[in-house]
Motif scaffolding. Structure first.
Motif, PDB file in Angstrom:
ATOM      1  N   GLU A   1     -10.076 -22.522 -33.425  1.00 40.29           N
ATOM      2  CA  GLU A   1     -10.838 -23.761 -33.591  1.00 40.29           C
ATOM      3  C   GLU A   1      -9.944 -24.975 -33.751  1.00 40.29           C
ATOM      4  O   GLU A   1     -10.289 -26.071 -33.328  1.00 40.29           O
ATOM      5  N   THR A   2      -8.766 -24.791 -34.358  1.00 43.46           N
ATOM      6  CA  THR A   2      -7.884 -25.937 -34.608  1.00 43.46           C
ATOM      7  C   THR A   2      -6.602 -25.899 -33.773  1.00 43.46           C
ATOM      8  O   THR A   2      -5.932 -26.914 -33.644  1.00 43.46           O
ATOM      9  N   GLY A   3      -6.252 -24.719 -33.255  1.00 45.66           N
ATOM     10  CA  GLY A   3      -4.995 -24.572 -32.528  1.00 45.66           C
ATOM     11  C   GLY A   3      -3.792 -24.430 -33.434  1.00 45.66           C
ATOM     12  O   GLY A   3      -2.664 -24.260 -32.980  1.00 45.66           O
ATOM     13  N   ARG A   4      -4.014 -24.470 -34.739  1.00 41.79           N
ATOM     14  CA  ARG A   4      -2.933 -24.382 -35.727  1.00 41.79           C
ATOM     15  C   ARG A   4      -2.393 -22.954 -35.781  1.00 41.79           C
ATOM     16  O   ARG A   4      -3.144 -21.998 -35.835  1.00 41.79           O
ATOM     17  N   GLU A   5      -1.062 -22.829 -35.754  1.00 39.54           N
ATOM     18  CA  GLU A   5      -0.443 -21.506 -35.910  1.00 39.54           C
ATOM     19  C   GLU A   5      -0.658 -21.031 -37.343  1.00 39.54           C
ATOM     20  O   GLU A   5      -0.547 -21.807 -38.292  1.00 39.54           O
ATOM     21  N   VAL A   6      -0.994 -19.768 -37.488  1.00 36.07           N
ATOM     22  CA  VAL A   6      -1.208 -19.200 -38.817  1.00 36.07           C
ATOM     23  C   VAL A   6      -0.201 -18.090 -39.068  1.00 36.07           C
ATOM     24  O   VAL A   6       0.252 -17.415 -38.154  1.00 36.07           O
ATOM     25  N   GLU A   7       0.163 -17.945 -40.324  1.00 33.63           N
ATOM     26  CA  GLU A   7       1.080 -16.902 -40.762  1.00 33.63           C
ATOM     27  C   GLU A   7       0.291 -15.943 -41.639  1.00 33.63           C
ATOM     28  O   GLU A   7      -0.011 -16.268 -42.786  1.00 33.63           O
ATOM     29  N   PRO A   8      -0.077 -14.791 -41.117  1.00 34.53           N
ATOM     30  CA  PRO A   8      -0.886 -13.872 -41.912  1.00 34.53           C
ATOM     31  C   PRO A   8      -0.082 -13.227 -43.033  1.00 34.53           C
ATOM     32  O   PRO A   8       1.106 -12.948 -42.885  1.00 34.53           O
ATOM     33  N   VAL A   9      -0.737 -13.043 -44.159  1.00 31.31           N
ATOM     34  CA  VAL A   9      -0.158 -12.327 -45.290  1.00 31.31           C
ATOM     35  C   VAL A   9      -1.243 -11.436 -45.878  1.00 31.31           C
ATOM     36  O   VAL A   9      -2.421 -11.737 -45.777  1.00 31.31           O
ATOM     37  N   THR A  10      -0.828 -10.362 -46.486  1.00 32.28           N
ATOM     38  CA  THR A  10      -1.769  -9.478 -47.169  1.00 32.28           C
ATOM     39  C   THR A  10      -1.672  -9.799 -48.653  1.00 32.28           C
ATOM     40  O   THR A  10      -0.596  -9.728 -49.245  1.00 32.28           O
ATOM     41  N   ILE A  11      -2.794 -10.157 -49.220  1.00 27.25           N
ATOM     42  CA  ILE A  11      -2.853 -10.643 -50.601  1.00 27.25           C
ATOM     43  C   ILE A  11      -3.647  -9.675 -51.464  1.00 27.25           C
ATOM     44  O   ILE A  11      -4.683  -9.159 -51.046  1.00 27.25           O
ATOM     45  N   ASP A  12      -3.166  -9.451 -52.669  1.00 28.19           N
ATOM     46  CA  ASP A  12      -3.945  -8.709 -53.654  1.00 28.19           C
ATOM     47  C   ASP A  12      -5.006  -9.670 -54.189  1.00 28.19           C
ATOM     48  O   ASP A  12      -4.657 -10.712 -54.772  1.00 28.19           O
ATOM     49  N   PRO A  13      -6.288  -9.364 -54.011  1.00 27.48           N
ATOM     50  CA  PRO A  13      -7.318 -10.310 -54.444  1.00 27.48           C
ATOM     51  C   PRO A  13      -7.373 -10.521 -55.959  1.00 27.48           C
ATOM     52  O   PRO A  13      -7.786 -11.581 -56.417  1.00 27.48           O
ATOM     53  N   ALA A  14      -6.922  -9.556 -56.735  1.00 28.04           N
ATOM     54  CA  ALA A  14      -6.979  -9.698 -58.201  1.00 28.04           C
ATOM     55  C   ALA A  14      -5.949 -10.696 -58.716  1.00 28.04           C
ATOM     56  O   ALA A  14      -6.224 -11.464 -59.634  1.00 28.04           O
ATOM     57  N   THR A  15      -4.734 -10.689 -58.124  1.00 26.04           N
ATOM     58  CA  THR A  15      -3.671 -11.564 -58.628  1.00 26.04           C
ATOM     59  C   THR A  15      -3.401 -12.755 -57.718  1.00 26.04           C
ATOM     60  O   THR A  15      -2.770 -13.716 -58.146  1.00 26.04           O
ATOM     61  N   GLY A  16      -3.803 -12.647 -56.458  1.00 28.03           N
ATOM     62  CA  GLY A  16      -3.490 -13.694 -55.492  1.00 28.03           C
ATOM     63  C   GLY A  16      -2.072 -13.615 -54.961  1.00 28.03           C
ATOM     64  O   GLY A  16      -1.640 -14.459 -54.194  1.00 28.03           O
ATOM     65  N   LEU A  17      -1.331 -12.591 -55.379  1.00 31.66           N
ATOM     66  CA  LEU A  17       0.054 -12.429 -54.935  1.00 31.66           C
ATOM     67  C   LEU A  17       0.108 -11.669 -53.616  1.00 31.66           C
ATOM     68  O   LEU A  17      -0.709 -10.773 -53.375  1.00 31.66           O
ATOM     69  N   PRO A  18       1.101 -11.982 -52.779  1.00 35.35           N
ATOM     70  CA  PRO A  18       1.283 -11.184 -51.567  1.00 35.35           C
ATOM     71  C   PRO A  18       1.732  -9.770 -51.957  1.00 35.35           C
ATOM     72  O   PRO A  18       2.499  -9.608 -52.911  1.00 35.35           O
ATOM     73  N   VAL A  19       1.253  -8.767 -51.236  1.00 35.29           N
ATOM     74  CA  VAL A  19       1.607  -7.389 -51.598  1.00 35.29           C
ATOM     75  C   VAL A  19       3.071  -7.083 -51.302  1.00 35.29           C
ATOM     76  O   VAL A  19       3.560  -6.019 -51.683  1.00 35.29           O
ATOM     77  N   SER A  20       3.778  -8.008 -50.672  1.00 33.26           N
ATOM     78  CA  SER A  20       5.219  -7.836 -50.493  1.00 33.26           C
ATOM     79  C   SER A  20       5.984  -8.109 -51.789  1.00 33.26           C
ATOM     80  O   SER A  20       7.169  -7.796 -51.891  1.00 33.26           O
ATOM     81  N   ASP A  21       5.322  -8.656 -52.804  1.00 32.60           N
ATOM     82  CA  ASP A  21       5.945  -8.906 -54.097  1.00 32.60           C
ATOM     83  C   ASP A  21       6.415  -7.566 -54.679  1.00 32.60           C
ATOM     84  O   ASP A  21       5.687  -6.579 -54.626  1.00 32.60           O
ATOM     85  N   PRO A  22       7.620  -7.519 -55.240  1.00 34.56           N
ATOM     86  CA  PRO A  22       8.152  -6.255 -55.767  1.00 34.56           C
ATOM     87  C   PRO A  22       7.331  -5.634 -56.894  1.00 34.56           C
ATOM     88  O   PRO A  22       7.524  -4.470 -57.226  1.00 34.56           O
ATOM     89  N   ARG A  23       6.407  -6.374 -57.461  1.00 31.60           N
ATOM     90  CA  ARG A  23       5.603  -5.790 -58.538  1.00 31.60           C
ATOM     91  C   ARG A  23       4.635  -4.740 -58.000  1.00 31.60           C
ATOM     92  O   ARG A  23       4.106  -3.947 -58.758  1.00 31.60           O
ATOM     93  N   PHE A  24       4.403  -4.731 -56.690  1.00 30.13           N
ATOM     94  CA  PHE A  24       3.497  -3.755 -56.091  1.00 30.13           C
ATOM     95  C   PHE A  24       4.295  -2.605 -55.512  1.00 30.13           C
ATOM     96  O   PHE A  24       5.259  -2.815 -54.787  1.00 30.13           O
ATOM     97  N   ALA A  25       3.898  -1.390 -55.852  1.00 26.93           N
ATOM     98  CA  ALA A  25       4.594  -0.194 -55.380  1.00 26.93           C
ATOM     99  C   ALA A  25       3.582   0.923 -55.166  1.00 26.93           C
ATOM    100  O   ALA A  25       2.514   0.940 -55.777  1.00 26.93           O
ATOM    101  N   PHE A  26       3.916   1.828 -54.286  1.00 27.54           N
ATOM    102  CA  PHE A  26       3.065   2.992 -54.073  1.00 27.54           C
ATOM    103  C   PHE A  26       3.211   3.961 -55.240  1.00 27.54           C
ATOM    104  O   PHE A  26       4.294   4.106 -55.822  1.00 27.54           O
ATOM    105  N   ARG A  27       2.127   4.615 -55.571  1.00 26.23           N
ATOM    106  CA  ARG A  27       2.091   5.673 -56.578  1.00 26.23           C
ATOM    107  C   ARG A  27       1.161   6.766 -56.070  1.00 26.23           C
ATOM    108  O   ARG A  27       0.349   6.521 -55.179  1.00 26.23           O
ATOM    109  N   ALA A  28       1.224   7.920 -56.672  1.00 29.75           N
ATOM    110  CA  ALA A  28       0.337   9.020 -56.294  1.00 29.75           C
ATOM    111  C   ALA A  28      -1.106   8.629 -56.608  1.00 29.75           C
ATOM    112  O   ALA A  28      -1.389   8.063 -57.664  1.00 29.75           O
TER     113      ALA A  28
END
Length: 172
Positions: free
Chosen positions: A118-145
């Motif tokens: 609609e705008t032609g603006r380039e976008v940079e997608p990120v995956t965000i944790d909705p609870a904290t608003g932080l990108p999941v690339s933040d080191p505070r997020f890690a896989f667990r069992a």
């Protein structure tokens, strides 16, 4: 799911996801699908894959429920390959892969970019944790069992690998 997944990796979501789409040609076929292509001859022309290999890859995508095959012409019978809901759910994965690569390139070196149509603006997608608003690339997020984890998966995530810092246990 591909029989190439090792038995010990069958519960790992990364391993099983790669078994569905991990081949280079499969990613290119999906890219074409997301760009609106549906027909064998279109895939063949765009990708340059031999017809026998393309037939094999399309069959696998249909068998895995990512594409569905439907007749678009009766005489001679011709089929088109259409993304299923399961297949459409892969779009963010492909967008993220392209964005990951583009992030390593200067803007002038990017051959393909994601834009807001609609705008032609380039976008940079990120995956965000909705609870904290932080990108999941933040080191505070890690896989667990998880709740369905078997013994090997639980052992893997019982503690971080030796010498690892915060967020290091991010493997699959």
């Amino acid at each position: 799911m591909s029989p190439r997944v090792r038995g010990e990796d069958r519960e790992c979501p990364l391993s099983t996801a790669v078994s569905y789409v991990g081949e280079w040609w499969t990613i290119l076929i999906l890219h074409d699908c997301f760009d609106g292509y549906t027909r064998f001859d279109q895939f063949e022309a765009n990708i340059g894959l031999s017809s026998s290999m393309l037939t094999s890859r399309l069959r696998t995508l249909v068998d895995n429920g990512i594409l569905t095959r439907r007749v678009y012409q009766e005489r001679p019978k011709r089929y088109e390959y259409v993304l299923t809901e399961f297949g459409r759910s892969l779009r963010p994965v492909l967008v993220a892969l392209a964005a990951w690569r583009n992030a390593q390139l200067a803007p002038s070196e990017r051959a393909m970019v994601l834009v807001d149509t609609e705008t032609g603006r380039e976008v940079e997608p990120v995956t965000i944790d909705p609870a904290t608003g932080l990108p999941v690339s933040d080191p505070r997020f890690a896989f667990r069992a998880g709740p369905a984890a078997g013994e090997r998966m639980r052992a893997r995530y019982a503690s971080p690998p030796p010498g690892a810092g915060r967020g290091a246990a991010e493997g699959g």
